[in-house]
Design a protein around this motif. Structure first.
Motif, PDB file in Angstrom:
ATOM      1  N   HIS A 106       0.829  -1.208   0.000  1.00 40.94           N
ATOM      2  CA  HIS A 106       0.000   0.000   0.000  1.00 40.94           C
ATOM      3  C   HIS A 106       0.867   1.263   0.000  1.00 40.94           C
ATOM      4  CE1 HIS A 106      -3.411   2.598   0.795  1.00 40.94           C
ATOM      5  NE2 HIS A 106      -2.770   3.102   1.853  1.00 40.94           N
ATOM      6  N   ARG A 107       1.930   1.232   0.795  1.00 41.59           N
ATOM      7  CA  ARG A 107       2.791   2.407   0.859  1.00 41.59           C
ATOM      8  C   ARG A 107       3.551   2.621  -0.443  1.00 41.59           C
ATOM      9  NH1 ARG A 107       2.051   6.992   3.067  1.00 41.59           N
ATOM     10  NH2 ARG A 107       3.939   8.031   3.837  1.00 41.59           N
ATOM     11  N   LEU A 108       4.002   1.549  -1.063  1.00 41.68           N
ATOM     12  CA  LEU A 108       4.686   1.670  -2.348  1.00 41.68           C
ATOM     13  C   LEU A 108       3.757   2.214  -3.420  1.00 41.68           C
ATOM     14  CD1 LEU A 108       6.823  -1.606  -2.468  1.00 41.68           C
ATOM     15  CD2 LEU A 108       7.649   0.717  -2.089  1.00 41.68           C
ATOM     16  N   ALA A 109       2.496   1.747  -3.402  1.00 41.87           N
ATOM     17  CA  ALA A 109       1.537   2.232  -4.399  1.00 41.87           C
ATOM     18  C   ALA A 109       1.263   3.715  -4.218  1.00 41.87           C
ATOM     19  CB  ALA A 109       0.240   1.430  -4.299  1.00 41.87           C
ATOM     20  N   ASP A 110       1.255   4.187  -2.969  1.00 42.00           N
ATOM     21  CA  ASP A 110       1.004   5.611  -2.729  1.00 42.00           C
ATOM     22  C   ASP A 110       2.192   6.480  -3.145  1.00 42.00           C
ATOM     23  OD1 ASP A 110      -1.488   5.068  -1.774  1.00 42.00           O
ATOM     24  OD2 ASP A 110      -0.931   5.135   0.349  1.00 42.00           O
ATOM     25  N   ARG A 111       3.385   5.995  -2.880  1.00 44.69           N
ATOM     26  CA  ARG A 111       4.567   6.830  -3.126  1.00 44.69           C
ATOM     27  C   ARG A 111       5.089   6.693  -4.549  1.00 44.69           C
ATOM     28  NH1 ARG A 111       7.429   8.764   1.216  1.00 44.69           N
ATOM     29  NH2 ARG A 111       9.429   8.484   0.148  1.00 44.69           N
ATOM     30  N   PHE A 112       5.386   5.467  -4.949  1.00 45.25           N
ATOM     31  CA  PHE A 112       5.994   5.240  -6.264  1.00 45.25           C
ATOM     32  C   PHE A 112       5.652   3.804  -6.679  1.00 45.25           C
ATOM     33  CE2 PHE A 112       9.056   4.681  -9.541  1.00 45.25           C
ATOM     34  CZ  PHE A 112       9.395   5.951  -9.978  1.00 45.25           C
ATOM     35  N   PRO A 113       4.643   3.605  -7.500  1.00 45.18           N
ATOM     36  CA  PRO A 113       4.267   2.239  -7.894  1.00 45.18           C
ATOM     37  C   PRO A 113       5.468   1.494  -8.489  1.00 45.18           C
ATOM     38  CG  PRO A 113       2.608   3.815  -8.603  1.00 45.18           C
ATOM     39  CD  PRO A 113       3.756   4.625  -8.088  1.00 45.18           C
ATOM     40  N   SER A 114       5.766   0.316  -7.903  1.00 45.20           N
ATOM     41  CA  SER A 114       6.936  -0.457  -8.309  1.00 45.20           C
ATOM     42  C   SER A 114       6.569  -1.919  -8.448  1.00 45.20           C
ATOM     43  CB  SER A 114       8.069  -0.299  -7.278  1.00 45.20           C
ATOM     44  OG  SER A 114       8.377   1.063  -7.075  1.00 45.20           O
TER      45      SER A 114
END
Length: 506
Positions: free
Chosen positions: A176-184
């Motif tokens: 969830h945090r990766l999707a909010d900051r920088f989708p990887s």
């Protein structure tokens, strides 16, 4: 021996053993007594828990664990069979205080009693921390936690590997945090994060990510687990996990427990995160911040590119402000022009007045007879000069004749007369030409001579049309003519004009 008579006087110092009176107990063999002791001990102490410090810990080739438990005053041997030893959640070492559960037994081969350990745990959190500190110092001495081993994390990893439980909240928080900051692109290697065998799984996952091909191998690893007690997090203190993290070819972020929890995996990792969510924040930047940074860099680039133009414009404006105004530049010249124009107007007016006055003063002195007098005087002078020229020529001829007569008595008369005749002919020719040179001679044949106001004879229509007044001279008199054209004035000369005919100059 059986059947031997008893002797009350038999002593222990006899050579042959004799049964004493009333003794019906047969002597026991060593095996029998050892067996009885073993049975008695096992029956009396079927299950016990012992607390002591490990000493002399060693693993046999068969996998069995041998050790000794001791305290301040006593020591007891212990053995743990291979099956139970493999289920230990920690690595037994000398000096660790443990609580061992099992049963007491004897070992007839050495006439020793020992405990067969079924399970073994560290005796309290203090002992666990002591083991942790001991392990940390040992691994630190090997250089596994050295700062120079730390590697820089990639700024924007293309693929991120996560070693954690696939069913916990940790992986959901990270995704969830990766999707909010920088989708990887995220690759998850599912492992157990606590309990028996969890340390081996974590170490295997870390090494497995490092052995993937380059086209699929992640650029960054996150080893993560949620919070818990020191026992729950103990798998990440195991030496096998610490060495796997230290030997990894991929940069690793350790996110085990919460902010106050510390494991040996944190010391071996390239970066420690206080929580799994913080690990995701450390792993990737904020896409919006990157876009804003790029926009700022683009703005700064444009600003830098336009800065010379702005500076040039500022310098030009500053220099332009220091330049005088065009009106100010022209004011002095305009004033001077006005002054000169006024002086010219006054000068022309004064010249006109002076000329008018002089013309009026000279008008009375001008007349036909006064104009004819210079002509008559010139004619008289011309006639006198012609007479003198003719007399001189005749005198020269006579003088030449006399000289010829004197010097050339021996000359032939015909030659002398011929020369004299030529001279006389030339004289006659000059005498005939001389009257023709008189400008007034043609007037007798009906011609008129055009004279300008300054007594110049006009020889062309163009020159005559430039004069305002002309005088036509005939053989019997003169006639003044007004042409109607303005006179061409020459510097320093003012043509005569009557006051009535002089108009206003302005």
């Amino acid at each position: 021996m059986p059947g031997l008579p008893f002797d009350d006087n038999m002593s222990s110092g006899g050579l042959v053993a004799k049964a004493s009176r009333g003794d019906n107990a047969a002597p026991l063999s060593i095996t029998e007594i050892s067996t009885r002791l073993k049975r008695a001990v096992e029956d009396q102490f079927g299950h016990v828990k012992l607390r002591g410090e490990l000493s002399g810990v060693k693993r046999a080739a068969s996998g069995h664990l041998y050790c000794a438990l001791k305290d301040e005053k006593a020591v007891i041997d212990g053995v743990m069979w291979k099956g139970n030893a493999q289920r230990l959640s920690f690595l037994p070492e000398d000096g660790i205080e443990v609580i061992a559960s099992g049963k007491l037994t004897t070992y007839p081969g050495r006439s020793k009693y020992q405990i067969v350990i079924d399970s073994m745990e560290i005796a309290g959190e203090g002992a666990l921390l002591a083991l942790l500190e001991k392990t940390r110092k040992r691994l630190e001495a090997e250089g596994l936690f050295a700062p120079e081993r730390k590697r820089a994390l990639p700024f924007i990893p293309r693929r991120i590997g996560v070693v954690t439980s696939p069913t916990g909240a940790v992986i959901r928080d990270i995704l969830h945090r990766l999707a909010d900051r920088f989708p990887s692109h995220v690759m998850v290697w599912p492992v157990m994060v606590q309990g028996q065998g969890s340390a081996e799984q974590v170490a295997h996952a870390v090494r497995g990510f490092g052995q993937l091909p380059d086209d699929v191998r992640p650029d960054l690893l996150i080893v993560a687990r949620g919070g818990g007690s020191i026992e729950d997090l103990w798998s990440f203190n195991e030496e096998v996990v610490v060495r796997a993290i230290a030997d990894s070819s991929i940069p690793i972020i350790s996110a085990v427990g919460h902010e106050t929890d510390t494991t040996l995996a944190d010391f071996a990792a390239d970066r420690r995160a206080p929580t799994p969510t913080a690990a995701a924040e450390i792993a990737v930047p904020v896409l919006r911040d990157l876009a804003a940074t790029l926009d700022e860099y683009a703005f700064r680039q444009r600003k830098c590119a336009l800065r010379p133009v702005d500076l040039g414009r500022e310098r030009l404006e500053a220099r332009a402000n220091r330049l005088p105004k065009p009106e100010a530049l022209l004011q002095q010249s305009t004033q001077k022009l006005d002054d000169l124009g006024e002086r010219l107007r006054r000068g022309l007016a004064d010249c006109a007045s002076t000329a008018r006055e002089r013309l009026q003063a000279d008008r009375a002195r001008l007349s036909v007879h006064m104009l004819q007098r210079p002509v008559q005087e010139g004619r008289l002078r011309l006639d006198a000069q012609g007479n003198r020229l003719g007399a001189g020529l005749r005198q020269a001829v006579q003088l030449g004749e006399r000289r010829l007569d004197q010097a050339g008595a021996g000359l032939r008369p015909a030659l002398i007369r011929a020369r004299i005749d030529r001279a006389r002919g030339m004289l006659d020719s000059f005498s005939r030409v001389l009257p023709q040179l008189d400008p007034d001679k043609p007037l007798e044949r009906g011609y008129a001579r055009v004279i300008a106001s300054d007594n110049r004879t006009m020889t062309s229509q163009k020159a005559a049309s430039a004069e305002a007044r002309l005088t036509l001279k005939f053989h019997d008199g003169e006639l003044e003519v007004v042409t109607g054209s303005p006179p061409l004035r020459k510097p320093g000369r003012t043509p005569p004009a009557s006051p009535a005919e002089q108009g206003d100059l302005f």
